[in-house]
Design an enzyme around this catalytic site. Sequence first.
Site, short mmCIF file in Angstrom:
data_model
loop_
_atom_site.label_atom_id
_atom_site.label_comp_id
_atom_site.label_asym_id
_atom_site.label_seq_id
_atom_site.Cartn_x
_atom_site.Cartn_y
_atom_site.Cartn_z
CE1 TYR A 55 -3.17 -2.92 0.26
CE2 TYR A 55 -3.48 -2.44 2.58
CZ TYR A 55 -3.78 -3.20 1.47
OH TYR A 55 -4.69 -4.23 1.55
N PRO A 198 -15.89 -5.01 2.21
CG PRO A 198 -16.17 -4.61 4.49
CD PRO A 198 -15.13 -4.60 3.41
#
Length: 327
Positions: A55, A198
């Site tokens: 990241y 999610p």
Amino acid sequence: MKTRTIGQLRVSAVGLGTMGFSHGFGPATSEPEAVGVIRKAFDLGCTFFDTAEVYADGANERLVGRALAPIRDQVVLATKFYLDGSHTRPELGRLIRAHLEASLSRLGADHVELYYQHRVPDSIPVEDVAAVMGELIAEGKILGWGQSQATEEQIRRAHAVTPLTAVQSEYSIMERMWERDVIPACEELGIGFVPFSPLAYGFLAGKVSADDTYTGDDARRVITRFHKDNVRANQPLVDLLTGFADQKGSTPAQISLAWMLHKKDFIVPIPGSRKLHRVQENLDAAELDLTDEEFARIENELAKIEIHGNRTDEDVMSLKKLLETDQ
């Protein structure tokens, strides 16, 4: 905040994925603001934080390390390493250790609670990776380990060598492929399941419009569910979630997370958000209980809805080429 157990780790029922602070959603959040949001998430009950070496080329790990430094002994920290190609067993051990030591340096930590293999290529035997993880656990460098986007076969083979703590994969109302075999295998083997995205990159929060545009390194530029036609085609899903949210006095995002939490008690989602009010909204979903009847109604309605578009690693990787053409 309610808690759940994944492997041997006790964590908040909803965690925080930190990738978006550094990349993937346009310009990075300023460090003071990001640190403030991460620490406030802890104040709100979040004890499970997720990052990865890839990241922003390690910048996210440095950010998370600084943010969690004052509360390091009160949280569960997960990071991930990425390897491709093929490697001999001794070489693999050296490589994984080098990746871990680099991550620990960036995090300012002497160990991490959870260390994932970030994708599981066929070219590297999972048994060899599992063996190295067992050594690192024995040395106290990591407390547990996991795989990301692994198949049922890969999970079973790795678990037989060194038991897995968790499997982290994309899972949401819009991406349910893991329900066929991986989630049942995790239940059988006592492995936690940690969904990333999610809320489908924010789609399930009900705030996406077909008129939205994305620039820079915002991954939604290449995720097909954000194509204008697909946004329009998926409106029935948003309408369904909004209707249930209105009935429960909640939000579509909270219904999406509550649906997932109701499914299995070893599922711990890690939604990411850069805005404090969104982080609080997501964490509050842990307190939203769906009845069995409400859950069944949601499932029944979802079965009638076709999902348009998806998110693939190949599409996300194509963003790099797109950024090169921007220059």
